[in-house]
Design a protein around this motif. Structure first.
Motif, mmCIF file in Angstrom:
data_model
loop_
_atom_site.group_PDB
_atom_site.id
_atom_site.type_symbol
_atom_site.label_atom_id
_atom_site.label_comp_id
_atom_site.label_asym_id
_atom_site.label_seq_id
_atom_site.Cartn_x
_atom_site.Cartn_y
_atom_site.Cartn_z
ATOM 1 N N ASN A 1 35.485 126.936 116.241
ATOM 2 C CA ASN A 1 34.684 125.614 115.975
ATOM 3 C C ASN A 1 34.908 124.269 115.537
ATOM 4 O OD1 ASN A 1 32.363 127.709 115.719
ATOM 5 N ND2 ASN A 1 31.376 126.046 116.548
ATOM 6 N N ILE A 2 35.522 123.095 116.540
ATOM 7 C CA ILE A 2 36.082 121.938 115.122
ATOM 8 C C ILE A 2 35.217 120.569 115.212
ATOM 9 C CG2 ILE A 2 37.658 119.830 116.202
ATOM 10 C CD1 ILE A 2 38.582 122.154 118.635
ATOM 11 N N CYS A 3 35.378 120.383 113.791
ATOM 12 C CA CYS A 3 34.968 119.293 112.824
ATOM 13 C C CYS A 3 36.185 118.371 112.855
ATOM 14 C CB CYS A 3 34.593 120.063 111.885
ATOM 15 S SG CYS A 3 33.736 117.889 110.944
ATOM 16 N N ARG A 4 35.670 116.544 113.994
ATOM 17 C CA ARG A 4 36.365 115.864 114.129
ATOM 18 C C ARG A 4 35.933 115.430 112.832
ATOM 19 N NH1 ARG A 4 33.897 117.642 118.724
ATOM 20 N NH2 ARG A 4 35.519 117.130 120.438
ATOM 21 N N CYS A 5 35.161 115.186 112.210
ATOM 22 C CA CYS A 5 35.039 114.689 110.585
ATOM 23 C C CYS A 5 35.766 115.094 109.454
ATOM 24 C CB CYS A 5 33.471 114.949 109.883
ATOM 25 S SG CYS A 5 32.949 113.701 111.421
ATOM 26 N N GLY A 6 36.776 115.948 109.466
ATOM 27 C CA GLY A 6 37.034 117.216 109.078
ATOM 28 C C GLY A 6 36.704 117.923 107.534
ATOM 29 N N CYS A 7 35.295 118.388 108.032
ATOM 30 C CA CYS A 7 34.533 118.957 106.510
ATOM 31 C C CYS A 7 35.008 121.099 107.026
ATOM 32 C CB CYS A 7 33.225 118.545 107.031
ATOM 33 S SG CYS A 7 32.503 117.035 106.923
ATOM 34 N N TYR A 8 35.658 120.744 106.961
ATOM 35 C CA TYR A 8 36.420 122.486 107.068
ATOM 36 C C TYR A 8 35.905 123.103 105.554
ATOM 37 C CZ TYR A 8 38.186 121.453 111.533
ATOM 38 O OH TYR A 8 37.897 121.472 112.490
ATOM 39 N N VAL A 9 36.044 122.790 104.794
ATOM 40 C CA VAL A 9 35.936 123.023 103.518
ATOM 41 C C VAL A 9 34.286 123.348 102.496
ATOM 42 C CG1 VAL A 9 36.261 123.211 100.915
ATOM 43 C CG2 VAL A 9 38.288 122.151 102.311
ATOM 44 N N LYS A 10 33.653 122.085 103.268
ATOM 45 C CA LYS A 10 32.618 122.853 102.877
ATOM 46 C C LYS A 10 31.507 123.575 103.922
ATOM 47 C CE LYS A 10 32.139 117.787 100.633
ATOM 48 N NZ LYS A 10 31.050 116.889 100.513
ATOM 49 N N ILE A 11 32.455 123.544 104.876
ATOM 50 C CA ILE A 11 31.290 124.295 105.781
ATOM 51 C C ILE A 11 32.140 125.958 105.775
ATOM 52 C CG2 ILE A 11 31.846 125.022 108.339
ATOM 53 C CD1 ILE A 11 32.214 121.948 109.255
ATOM 54 N N VAL A 12 33.306 125.990 104.976
ATOM 55 C CA VAL A 12 33.616 127.280 104.495
ATOM 56 C C VAL A 12 32.537 127.766 103.419
ATOM 57 C CG1 VAL A 12 35.609 128.910 103.023
ATOM 58 C CG2 VAL A 12 35.498 127.168 105.635
ATOM 59 N N LYS A 13 32.518 127.020 102.782
ATOM 60 C CA LYS A 13 31.647 127.050 101.441
ATOM 61 C C LYS A 13 30.337 127.348 101.557
ATOM 62 C CE LYS A 13 34.789 124.132 97.757
ATOM 63 N NZ LYS A 13 34.218 123.113 97.291
ATOM 64 N N ALA A 14 29.964 126.774 102.883
ATOM 65 C CA ALA A 14 28.084 127.048 103.426
ATOM 66 C C ALA A 14 27.887 128.322 103.963
ATOM 67 C CB ALA A 14 27.642 125.850 104.343
ATOM 68 N N VAL A 15 29.014 128.659 104.172
ATOM 69 C CA VAL A 15 28.754 130.310 105.065
ATOM 70 C C VAL A 15 28.936 131.183 104.234
ATOM 71 C CG1 VAL A 15 30.279 131.475 106.937
ATOM 72 C CG2 VAL A 15 30.161 128.888 107.511
ATOM 73 N N ASP A 16 30.662 131.157 102.833
ATOM 74 C CA ASP A 16 30.534 132.208 102.315
ATOM 75 C C ASP A 16 28.763 131.972 101.190
ATOM 76 O OD1 ASP A 16 31.922 133.547 100.682
ATOM 77 O OD2 ASP A 16 31.687 131.795 98.969
ATOM 78 N N GLN A 17 27.940 130.417 100.907
ATOM 79 C CA GLN A 17 26.646 130.937 100.491
ATOM 80 C C GLN A 17 26.164 131.214 100.768
ATOM 81 O OE1 GLN A 17 25.356 126.506 98.388
ATOM 82 N NE2 GLN A 17 23.525 126.990 99.248
ATOM 83 N N ALA A 18 25.672 131.190 102.394
ATOM 84 C CA ALA A 18 24.555 132.333 102.534
ATOM 85 C C ALA A 18 24.799 133.904 102.933
ATOM 86 C CB ALA A 18 24.602 131.436 105.038
ATOM 87 N N ALA A 19 26.211 133.626 103.269
ATOM 88 C CA ALA A 19 26.494 135.208 102.902
ATOM 89 C C ALA A 19 26.083 135.843 102.125
ATOM 90 C CB ALA A 19 27.827 135.465 104.168
ATOM 91 N N HIS A 20 26.223 135.273 100.985
ATOM 92 C CA HIS A 20 26.613 136.343 99.580
ATOM 93 C C HIS A 20 25.819 135.480 98.517
ATOM 94 C CE1 HIS A 20 30.985 136.966 101.418
ATOM 95 N NE2 HIS A 20 29.885 137.657 101.072
ATOM 96 N N GLY A 21 24.690 134.563 98.709
ATOM 97 C CA GLY A 21 23.823 134.273 97.525
ATOM 98 C C GLY A 21 24.252 132.961 97.183
ATOM 99 N N LYS A 22 25.338 132.817 97.442
ATOM 100 C CA LYS A 22 26.402 132.393 95.921
ATOM 101 C C LYS A 22 26.459 130.267 96.570
ATOM 102 C CE LYS A 22 30.531 134.446 96.484
ATOM 103 N NZ LYS A 22 31.690 135.141 96.061
#
Length: 212
Positions: free
Chosen positions: A191-212
């Motif tokens: 999944n490509i983000c042309r705006c470069g929001c990868y760091v925040k995307i990874v944090k969001a997935v981690d938050q949803a996966a582990h509730g933090k």
């Protein structure tokens, strides 16, 4: 002694015809050529009272599948992609058409709980399947945990890739590929983000996966 007969060429009173000028010769040739060409076109023209044969209709098929919990049945061109079925036939435009070649992930949806690039998936092959799009994640006004995490982490900018990112993230979580940030990045790499929001995307997935 030579006897000249009356009416012989020596007694013709008419003067020889003048040689046509270069300009006259060109004009005459062009006129004759135009007439010949027009005659050829007329002879080879297709009669107006004959219509060209009608093109054959593309092969179509009847498809029944469940989309966001709703059973849908439709007759479509067999070449229709799942993405076009969702957008053009069902009006579900949340799934985006980015590259239309399976390289950017903007069109990601879940089919039987597995993420797929809908632009590369033939709809007619999904008889009886269950499809979930971004429109089907929320429970009424209650956002899916990953949708809420995207908002909290501000994990989007232009928002074009966001539906595909979220659907891929949901699949990534359900597949169990969220043990580390590195693993999330690996399994979200399609999944490509042309705006470069990868760091925040990874944090969001981690938050949803582990509730933090």
């Amino acid at each position: 002694m030579t006897t000249e007969l009356p009416g012989s060429p020596l007694h013709l009173s008419e003067e020889p015809a003048p040689t046509p000028s270069r300009r006259t010769f060109i004009a005459t040739t062009a006129a004759v050529g135009g007439v010949v060409a027009a005659g050829g076109l007329t002879a080879g023209a297709v009669p107006t009272d004959q219509e060209p044969p009608a093109a054959e209709a593309p092969p179509s098929g009847r498809l029944s599948l469940t989309v966001n919990g709703e059973r849908r049945t439709v007759t479509i061109d067999n070449r229709t992609s799942l993405l076009d079925l969702l957008r053009e036939h069902f009006g579900l435009t949340g799934s985006k058409k980015g590259c239309n070649a399976g390289a950017c992930g903007a069109c990601t949806v879940l089919v039987d709980d597995r993420r797929v690039n809908s632009c590369l998936t033939l709809a007619v092959r999904l008889e009886g399947a269950e499809v979930t799009t971004i429109e089907g994640l929320a429970d009424g006004d209650r956002l899916h945990p990953l949708q809420a995490a995207f908002v909290e982490q501000d994990a989007f900018q232009c928002g074009f890739c966001t539906p595909g990112q979220i659907m891929s993230g949901v699949g990534c979580i359900e597949e169990g590929h969220t043990d580390s940030a590195e693993e999330i990045r690996e399994w979200m790499s399609g999944n490509i983000c042309r705006c470069g929001c990868y760091v925040k995307i990874v944090k969001a997935v981690d938050q949803a996966a582990h509730g933090k």
